[in-house]
Design an enzyme around this catalytic site. Structure first.
Site, PDB file in Angstrom:
ATOM      1  N   ARG A  29     -28.810 -42.231 -59.292  1.00  0.00           N
ATOM      2  CA  ARG A  29     -29.143 -42.546 -60.675  1.00  0.00           C
ATOM      3  C   ARG A  29     -28.340 -43.697 -61.260  1.00  0.00           C
ATOM      4  NH1 ARG A  29     -30.749 -37.574 -59.500  1.00  0.00           N
ATOM      5  NH2 ARG A  29     -28.819 -37.621 -58.344  1.00  0.00           N
ATOM      6  N   THR A  30     -27.038 -43.670 -61.054  1.00  0.00           N
ATOM      7  CA  THR A  30     -26.215 -44.693 -61.707  1.00  0.00           C
ATOM      8  C   THR A  30     -26.617 -46.083 -61.212  1.00  0.00           C
ATOM      9  OG1 THR A  30     -24.436 -43.090 -61.900  1.00  0.00           O
ATOM     10  CG2 THR A  30     -23.831 -45.396 -62.201  1.00  0.00           C
ATOM     11  N   ARG A  82     -18.635 -48.543 -58.365  1.00  0.00           N
ATOM     12  CA  ARG A  82     -18.277 -47.133 -58.166  1.00  0.00           C
ATOM     13  C   ARG A  82     -17.400 -47.093 -56.931  1.00  0.00           C
ATOM     14  NH1 ARG A  82     -22.391 -42.120 -57.932  1.00  0.00           N
ATOM     15  NH2 ARG A  82     -22.078 -42.328 -60.169  1.00  0.00           N
ATOM     16  N   HIS A 135     -16.224 -41.594 -65.935  1.00  0.00           N
ATOM     17  CA  HIS A 135     -17.609 -42.018 -65.739  1.00  0.00           C
ATOM     18  C   HIS A 135     -18.174 -42.340 -67.128  1.00  0.00           C
ATOM     19  CE1 HIS A 135     -21.390 -42.627 -63.954  1.00  0.00           C
ATOM     20  NE2 HIS A 135     -21.514 -41.545 -63.207  1.00  0.00           N
ATOM     21  N   LYS A 170     -14.134 -54.972 -42.320  1.00  0.00           N
ATOM     22  CA  LYS A 170     -13.185 -55.791 -41.536  1.00  0.00           C
ATOM     23  C   LYS A 170     -11.769 -55.670 -42.094  1.00  0.00           C
ATOM     24  CE  LYS A 170     -16.733 -59.352 -40.897  1.00  0.00           C
ATOM     25  NZ  LYS A 170     -17.078 -60.739 -41.278  1.00  0.00           N
TER      26      LYS A 170
HETATM   27  C1  NCD Z   1     -22.308 -37.716 -61.171  1.00  0.00           C
HETATM   28  C2  NCD Z   1     -21.181 -38.511 -60.544  1.00  0.00           C
HETATM   29  O1  NCD Z   1     -21.433 -39.360 -59.672  1.00  0.00           O
HETATM   30  O2  NCD Z   1     -20.075 -38.304 -60.971  1.00  0.00           O
HETATM   31  N1  NCD Z   1     -23.579 -38.215 -60.897  1.00  0.00           N
HETATM   32  C3  NCD Z   1     -24.111 -39.217 -61.655  1.00  0.00           C
HETATM   33  O3  NCD Z   1     -23.536 -40.266 -61.820  1.00  0.00           O
HETATM   34  N2  NCD Z   1     -25.282 -38.979 -62.233  1.00  0.00           N
HETATM   35  C4  NCD Z   1     -22.184 -36.262 -60.918  1.00  0.00           C
HETATM   36  C5  NCD Z   1     -22.048 -35.750 -59.513  1.00  0.00           C
HETATM   37  O4  NCD Z   1     -22.004 -36.492 -58.545  1.00  0.00           O
HETATM   38  O5  NCD Z   1     -21.988 -34.533 -59.390  1.00  0.00           O
END
Ligand code: NCD
Length: 308
Positions: A57-58, A107, A135, A86
């Site tokens: 999703r992100t 991320r 987040h 590397k």
């Molecule tokens: C979350 C995350 O990556 O922290 N997911 C997200 O971004 N929608 C929650 C999760 O991974 O459980």
């Protein structure tokens, strides 16, 4: 209010007024996010999407947000195909990416990595999750969802359920909700309760917090925010086995819920919400997923300075 050039590392870097402004801009973005209106607002801009950890999703909603606003996207979702394989450092990867783009969304499994990246990058860094840390963009879309579904953030009793220890979404959300002075309930097995510093700080901000170990009844809850157990963050797999499957939201539990209770989840879910719940009026998690697009559009347009 000026967001141009700002990093989005932690929700705590933003005031309540700034948060509300982002949500208002996101509201304006809705028709574009739905594909009903076309936009060229970010034409000529490039977003780098650097994902060192799995994401559905992100990453997809950030990329959709950028493209729906006429911008371009570069990046990777599988870091093993890059020079990191590397032995290249995060610092050098960021320096390289920033010479090709106007904004970086990243991320990374290491807590603090986004803050570190923001220190050496000139372009804005948007944190799409740093280990068990923060987040912030998920937090903004969670707030947007609560406001949209319930009419306001204030005045709700909000329960955060699940892995409150390792879950970064609930860390960010608890801090943000504390700004709105809502009542909060933290429900988790004792091993997975909310870190003490988060609880203390929220209390200092003047919110009422209840802590529970079991999901026995929902009574007066307005918003139930469910999370999965963050299996990948457990140092010891045996510890994970002890708590796996320890809570589940199902139709039986909902019998005693308020009529207008909404259930949220950042997703992915594993087994903590029974699929039958999807058909109930309480399930808001797929609408929540969609809300990632307008909220991330708002953030991109704000940090790139195309909207004030
Ligand atoms: C979350 C995350 O990556 O922290 N997911 C997200 O971004 N929608 C929650 C999760 O991974 O459980």
């Amino acid at each position: 209010m000026n967001f141009r050039g700002r990093d989005v590392v932690s929700i705590r870097d933003f005031t309540k007024e700034e948060i509300l402004h982002i949500l208002d801009v996101a509201e304006e973005m809705l028709p574009i996010a739905q594909g009903k209106k076309k936009s060229d607002l970010l034409h000529g801009y490039i977003m780098a999407s650097l994902f060192f950890e799995p994401s559905t999703r992100t990453r997809l909603s950030f990329e959709t947000a950028m493209k729906r606003l006429g911008g371009e996207v570069i990046g990777f979702a599988i870091p093993t195909t890059t020079s990191i394989q590397k032995g290249e450092s995060l610092a050098d990867t960021i320096r390289t990416a920033e010479s090709y783009c106007d904004v970086i969304v990243m991320r990374h499994p290491m807590e603090g990595s986004a803050r570190m990246a923001a220190e050496f990058a000139e372009v804005p860094i948007i944190n799409g999750g740093d280990g068990a840390g923060h987040h912030p963009t998920q937090c903004l879309l969670d707030l947007f969802t609560i406001r949209k579904e319930k009419g306001s953030i204030e005045g709700n009793k909000i329960a955060l359920l699940g892995d409150l220890k390792y879950g970064r979404t609930v860390h960010s959300l608890a801090y943000a909700l504390a700004l709105f002075k809502v009542d909060m309930v933290f429900i988790a097995p004792p091993e997975l309760q909310m870190p003490k510093e988060v609880v203390e700080e929220c209390k200092e901000m003047g919110v009422k917090i209840e802590m529970k170990n079991n999901l026995d009844e929902l009574e007066d809850i307005d918003v139930l925010y469910v999370t999965r157990i963050q299996k990948e963050r457990f140092p010891d797999p045996e510890e994970y086995k002890k708590v796996a499957g320890s809570y589940r939201v199902d139709l039986k539990l909902l019998e005693k819920a308020k009529d207008d209770l909404i259930i949220m989840h950042p997703l992915p879910r594993v087994d903590e919400i029974a699929p039958e719940v999807d058909r109930t009026k309480h399930a808001a998690y797929f609408r929540q997923t969609f809300n990632g697009v307008p909220v991330r559009m708002a953030l991109l347009a704000l940090v790139l300075g195309e909207i004030e």
